[in-house]
Design an enzyme around this catalytic site. Structure first.
Site, PDB file in Angstrom:
ATOM      1  N   HIS A  46      76.607  84.511  41.881  1.00 50.78           N
ATOM      2  CA  HIS A  46      75.392  85.336  41.849  1.00 50.78           C
ATOM      3  C   HIS A  46      75.107  85.813  40.421  1.00 50.78           C
ATOM      4  O   HIS A  46      73.956  85.855  39.981  1.00 50.78           O
ATOM      5  CB  HIS A  46      75.567  86.574  42.729  1.00 50.78           C
ATOM      6  N   GLY A 156      71.501  79.209  44.452  1.00 47.51           N
ATOM      7  CA  GLY A 156      72.657  78.434  44.022  1.00 47.51           C
ATOM      8  C   GLY A 156      72.663  77.037  44.645  1.00 47.51           C
ATOM      9  O   GLY A 156      72.280  76.862  45.807  1.00 47.51           O
ATOM     10  N   VAL A 185      79.168  77.663  40.905  1.00 49.87           N
ATOM     11  CA  VAL A 185      80.258  78.203  40.078  1.00 49.87           C
ATOM     12  C   VAL A 185      81.546  78.061  40.884  1.00 49.87           C
ATOM     13  O   VAL A 185      81.588  78.362  42.080  1.00 49.87           O
ATOM     14  CB  VAL A 185      79.997  79.675  39.706  1.00 49.87           C
TER      15      VAL A 185
HETATM   16  O1  PAF Z   1      71.960  82.513  50.082  1.00 50.03           O
HETATM   17  C1  PAF Z   1      71.888  83.669  50.530  1.00 50.03           C
HETATM   18  O2  PAF Z   1      72.573  84.588  50.103  1.00 50.03           O
HETATM   19  C2  PAF Z   1      70.904  83.964  51.647  1.00 50.03           C
HETATM   20  O3  PAF Z   1      70.796  82.907  52.535  1.00 50.03           O
HETATM   21  C3  PAF Z   1      69.512  84.382  51.141  1.00 50.03           C
HETATM   22  C4  PAF Z   1      68.824  83.248  50.401  1.00 50.03           C
HETATM   23  C5  PAF Z   1      69.629  85.586  50.231  1.00 50.03           C
HETATM   24  C6  PAF Z   1      68.614  84.766  52.306  1.00 50.03           C
HETATM   25  O4  PAF Z   1      69.146  85.838  53.026  1.00 50.03           O
END
Ligand code: PAF
Length: 289
Positions: A46, A156, A185
């Site tokens: 993230h 990602g 990652v």
């Molecule tokens: O990849 C994620 O964390 C989730 O599927 C998202 C795209 C934030 C939707 O809730």
């Protein structure tokens, strides 16, 4: 500390009106808005999305919402990790401008009745194992993109099918946001970072590495000129199945746009794997040019 190195003040809000005001002000000022939708439990994957957004945009919005609509009835909604304070700190460190953390009842009031569903791309792979998952993802992402109106939204590659579906949704619904897919990652031994890795005990974590091994095996065989994709799929599956605690859901080589399984090699391919490792479900993929 020079004024340049002072941390930016990050606004944390759950208020839709406040978010809309900030977005409108940014648009009015001609600023480029980047959005990173997340469910929290933020890890280095993230952080890399946020960093790319920070490098490319004037205003970076991170959304943090554990979306109940994308969890099946038997899935881990209740126990999904929610380290909200640590998440806020990570966002602040990257220089995120706004952390939008809406409440479930505000996102889905009792009268909520509209869903966004993408046909075709959602049927196979994750969609076959988790039949309601992608409808939940596309519904929440459509809402989040409507709310944040970003020029760019960052996802990602780790969730390969998800990014392909979101791209399709934006194209089909004429949503103006550019979808940016950032590389997976990995830990130094190859395990793809996932918020669900915290569920793995040390021996399950070691078994989880078999997913990456299966992907590398496919890549190496293709690079060596192997043309029999059915044989490669069997070898990928065997690599995972010979590992303790691993139950394979799928191991395939597909077209990166349509996600249709390939019968012969082509210039761009994606190897996709998913397995349960003990009680935890892991997915991974590798693009093979
Ligand atoms: O990849 C994620 O964390 C989730 O599927 C998202 C795209 C934030 C939707 O809730």
């Amino acid at each position: 500390m020079s004024p340049d190195s002072l941390p930016r003040a990050m606004l944390i809000t759950a208020d839709f009106a406040e978010l809309r005001r900030r977005v409108a002000a940014a648009r009015h000022a001609g600023q480029l808005i980047g959005c990173v939708p997340t469910m929290g439990a933020l890890h280095a994957g993230h952080v890399s999305l946020m960093q790319q957004a920070r490098a490319e945009c004037d205003v970076v919005i991170v959304t943090l919402f554990v979306n109940p609509k994308q969890f099946g009835p038997q899935e881990d909604l209740q126990k999904y990790p929610r380290p909200f304070e640590a998440d806020g700190d990570k966002c602040r460190t990257v220089g995120v401008d706004l952390l939008f953390q809406p409440d479930v009842r505000a996102m889905y009031p009792v009268q909520f009745a509209t869903h966004v569903a993408v046909d075709g791309l959602t049927a196979a792979w994750e969609g076959a194992v988790r039949p309601t998952h992608f409808r939940g993802v596309t519904t929440v992402v459509a809402k989040l993109l409507n709310l944040t109106q970003p020029d760019k939204a960052y996802f990602g590659q780790k969730d390969f099918q998800q990014q392909a579906i979101i791209r399709r949704m934006c194209r089909d619904l004429d949503m103006p946001t550019e979808i940016v897919t950032c590389p997976t990652v990995r830990d130094s031994d190859g395990l793809a970072l996932s918020s669900r890795n915290v569920y793995l005990n040390p021996s399950e974590r070691a078994s989880g590495l078999s997913l990456y091994r299966a992907l590398c095996l496919a890549r190496d065989k293709l690079r060596a000129g192997e043309k029999n994709l059915a044989a490669i799929r069997l070898a990928m599956r065997a690599e995972m199945e010979q590992t303790p605690d691993v139950a394979v859901d799928y191991a395939t080589i597909a077209d990166p746009e349509s996600l249709v399984e390939l019968s012969e090699p082509q210039s761009r391919m994606v190897a996709l794997v998913a397995a349960r490792v003990g009680p935890t479900r892991l997915i991974d993929n590798l693009l093979i040019p």
